[in-house]
Design an enzyme around this catalytic site. Structure first.
Site, PDB file in Angstrom:
ATOM      1  N   ASN A 247      60.895  -3.983  43.390  1.00  0.00           N
ATOM      2  CA  ASN A 247      60.661  -4.967  42.455  1.00  0.00           C
ATOM      3  C   ASN A 247      61.553  -6.105  42.499  1.00  0.00           C
ATOM      4  OD1 ASN A 247      63.178  -3.411  41.945  1.00  0.00           O
ATOM      5  ND2 ASN A 247      63.376  -4.061  39.712  1.00  0.00           N
TER       6      ASN A 247
ATOM      7  N   ASP B 193      61.922   1.992  45.524  1.00  0.00           N
ATOM      8  CA  ASP B 193      63.385   1.261  45.431  1.00  0.00           C
ATOM      9  C   ASP B 193      63.350   0.128  44.513  1.00  0.00           C
ATOM     10  OD1 ASP B 193      65.729   0.091  46.365  1.00  0.00           O
ATOM     11  OD2 ASP B 193      64.889  -1.483  47.821  1.00  0.00           O
ATOM     12  N   ILE B 194      63.153   0.633  43.215  1.00  0.00           N
ATOM     13  CA  ILE B 194      63.356  -0.208  41.967  1.00  0.00           C
ATOM     14  C   ILE B 194      65.021  -0.101  41.276  1.00  0.00           C
ATOM     15  CG2 ILE B 194      62.795  -0.090  39.435  1.00  0.00           C
ATOM     16  CD1 ILE B 194      60.136   0.954  40.415  1.00  0.00           C
ATOM     17  N   GLU B 195      65.361  -1.252  41.326  1.00  0.00           N
ATOM     18  CA  GLU B 195      66.700  -1.670  41.134  1.00  0.00           C
ATOM     19  C   GLU B 195      66.704  -2.715  39.851  1.00  0.00           C
ATOM     20  OE1 GLU B 195      68.742  -2.670  44.755  1.00  0.00           O
ATOM     21  OE2 GLU B 195      67.403  -1.976  45.705  1.00  0.00           O
ATOM     22  N   ASN B 196      68.076  -2.664  39.284  1.00  0.00           N
ATOM     23  CA  ASN B 196      68.524  -3.449  38.242  1.00  0.00           C
ATOM     24  C   ASN B 196      67.700  -3.324  36.912  1.00  0.00           C
ATOM     25  OD1 ASN B 196      69.955  -5.510  37.309  1.00  0.00           O
ATOM     26  ND2 ASN B 196      68.392  -7.292  37.500  1.00  0.00           N
TER      27      ASN B 196
END
Length: 548
Positions: A113, A149-152
């Site tokens: 993202n 790899d979804i972050e924040n």
């Protein structure tokens, strides 16, 4: 070519069939200098790397530079569109996927993202449709799975994110990878975006967690500091292990650094390890090693009259620079943690940022073999393969002695390990020059009982005498029960191996099976010594026959 000058690099991480079946039992005895501590599992550690930088046309060459180290490559093919659905990158090329499969490597794209919390939240809320879209693309393009790899995204999405992973695990076959990149969490927090990742629940529905044990310092950080100090990394591992078993944990390794300019607003911007080396050379920088973090720190000054350098399209302004980064010493410190905590392996961010020499030592150290004399050796891959199988160990904790001549005692021990032989109840007598206190006593007795090696006389074995090329041909042809083919498939004939020689049949059998070569002038040099590196390569070539 000589006997074994070209290693068969394809056997880098071959699963040993006999070991899996419980047939192969590695002998407890060691080679000289108490090297048994170097024994490892039959397989090397798992290694993957992300692909983000560079043109797709260079992807194959990027991977090839890593040799046989990588099992999985993770290109940035999967992104998220405005409604939370899947968006394919135009970097996706079927030819690259085919290239990797031909090399025995899996292609597992990562879904990103790009640190956008809104997009990440929409993707998670759209998880049912998104998972269907991902599964379809994986099947259409013959991909090998997905890494999320979804972050924040805030911890309020914690359970929903786990559910997205569960959906993908249920919809994809067991032959496809489902893995999750998780933020490093050295303090065990459950709040903020770090709290998005329920390590325990995610590990239960995925193949592994890729712990992003980097970005201790981050973009915009006003204070220069390490990207991945060793205490930070180790605490991150310890928390992960409190939530999941080691075989579910992959340690993230950084191939980049961060730079700060005291005269500008360039705080914590990323820079590849390759570029850092060039900056230090270009601007006459100095490097110190910070003992507390076990990280290198470079400083240099760019003057208004100096050559202009740009990083990711951004010009470096004049000023005094501090760069925290990774080098061989700091990376080896992190790689040692993989064996220390018995983790599944490593993941690196990202391919094409590392310095060229990284691959000389990376897989050796990740697998727990600290052979400094093998890092640049032509037989490195073969040495690592046989070390991982427990067939050959080091001569010391950090030495393999690849160019030393192989002794008869070493040969006996190695072949006993490789065949998984055990001592019979009835002894057959010992040799005067091999007392019970000799490090190879048991294995020499087993080799004699099995009819593989005899003494040079009735009561002498000569354990320290070197093995010759013809002696090893005889030993392995016996061990593998090889015979020279008849009819049209004639064995190679060598000018210095007479047909009536005691070793002629064994050499012919080994040659016919592609295990030994001669020299360019048509000779075999039967009386020449065999090095430990050559023995490793020979075992690697013979491995399919040893594990039938």
């Amino acid at each position: 070519m000589n006997l074994m000058q070209a290693a068969n690099r394809r056997w880098r991480k071959f699963v040993v069939v006999l070991a899996a079946a419980g047939i192969l039992t590695i002998a407890a005895s060691s080679e000289p200098h108490d090297a048994e501590a170097q024994a490892s599992s039959a397989q090397g550690k798992f290694n993957m790397s992300y692909m983000y930088f560079g043109s797709p046309s260079s992807y194959t060459s990027q991977v090839d530079k890593s040799g046989q180290t990588l099992d999985v490559v993770a290109p940035s093919y999967f992104q998220i569109n405005a409604d939370g659905g899947l968006q394919l990158s135009d970097t996706l090329q079927a030819s690259f996927i085919s290239d990797m499969h031909q090399r025995g490597k899996r292609v597992v794209p990562f879904l990103s993202n790009d640190f956008d919390s809104v997009l990440g939240g929409k993707a998670i809320d759209n998880r049912e449709a998104l998972s269907d879209q991902i599964v379809k693309v994986i099947k259409d393009y013959n991909l090998d799975g997905i890494q999320l790899d979804i972050e924040n995204v805030d911890a309020a999405y914690r359970d929903k994110y786990t559910d997205l992973v569960r959906l993908l695990r249920n919809k994809l076959g067991s032959d496809k990878e489902v893995s999750v990149a998780v933020a490093a969490n050295p303090t065990g927090t459950k709040t903020g975006w770090i709290g998005l990742y329920d390590y325990k629940a995610l590990a239960a529905v995925s193949d592994y967690l890729m712990v992003m044990a980097y970005d201790e310092s981050y973009p915009g950080d006003p204070t220069p500091g390490p990207v991945a100090g060793l205490p930070f990394v180790e605490k991150s591992i310890q928390y992960a292990l409190s939530q999941a078993s080691g075989d579910k944990i992959v340690l993230g390794i950084p191939f980049y650094g961060r730079y700060w300019n005291q005269n500008a607003a360039a705080n914590g911007s990323g820079v590849s390890a390759q570029t850092i080396s060039k900056l230090i050379d270009t601007y006459g920088g100095t490097v110190r090693f910070d003992t507390a973090s076990q990280s290198p720190v470079a400083t240099f000054t760019i003057r208004p009259t100096d050559a202009v350098t740009s990083i990711n399209g951004k010009k470096l302004e004049p000023g005094d620079y501090t760069v925290w980064f990774e080098n061989e010493q700091s990376l080896k410190g992190k790689l040692k943690l993989v064996s220390k905590y018995n983790l599944k392996g490593t993941g690196s961010w990202s391919l094409n940022q590392e310095t060229a020499d990284t691959w000389n030592y990376y897989d050796l150290w990740a697998d727990g073999f600290y052979f400094t004399d093998v890092q640049n050796h032509w037989a490195k891959d073969a040495v690592l393969a046989v070390a991982n199988r427990g067939w050959m160990l080091g001569t010391a904790a950090d030495l393999f002695a690849p160019d030393a001549a192989l002794t008869r005692a070493e040969a006996a021990t190695i072949i006993v390990r490789a065949l998984g032989l055990q001592s019979s109840a009835a002894g057959s007598g010992s040799f005067k020059d091999v007392p019970a206190t000799h490090w190879a006593y048991q294995d020499i007795q087993i080799a004699k009982q099995s009819g593989l090696l005899q003494g040079i006389s009735d009561d002498r074995f000569a354990p320290d005498q070197i093995m010759t090329r013809e002696q090893m041909s005889m030993l392995l042809s016996r061990a593998l029960k090889l015979t020279s083919p008849s009819g049209g498939t004639a064995a190679k004939r060598f000018s210095d191996v007479p047909a009536d020689s005691w070793s002629a049949e064994a050499i012919a059998a080994m040659s016919s099976n592609g295990l030994v070569d001669g020299f360019a002038n048509g000779t075999f040099r039967p009386g020449a010594s065999l090095t430990r590196a050559e023995m490793a390569v020979l075992l690697n070539r013979a491995q399919p026959l040893l594990t039938k």
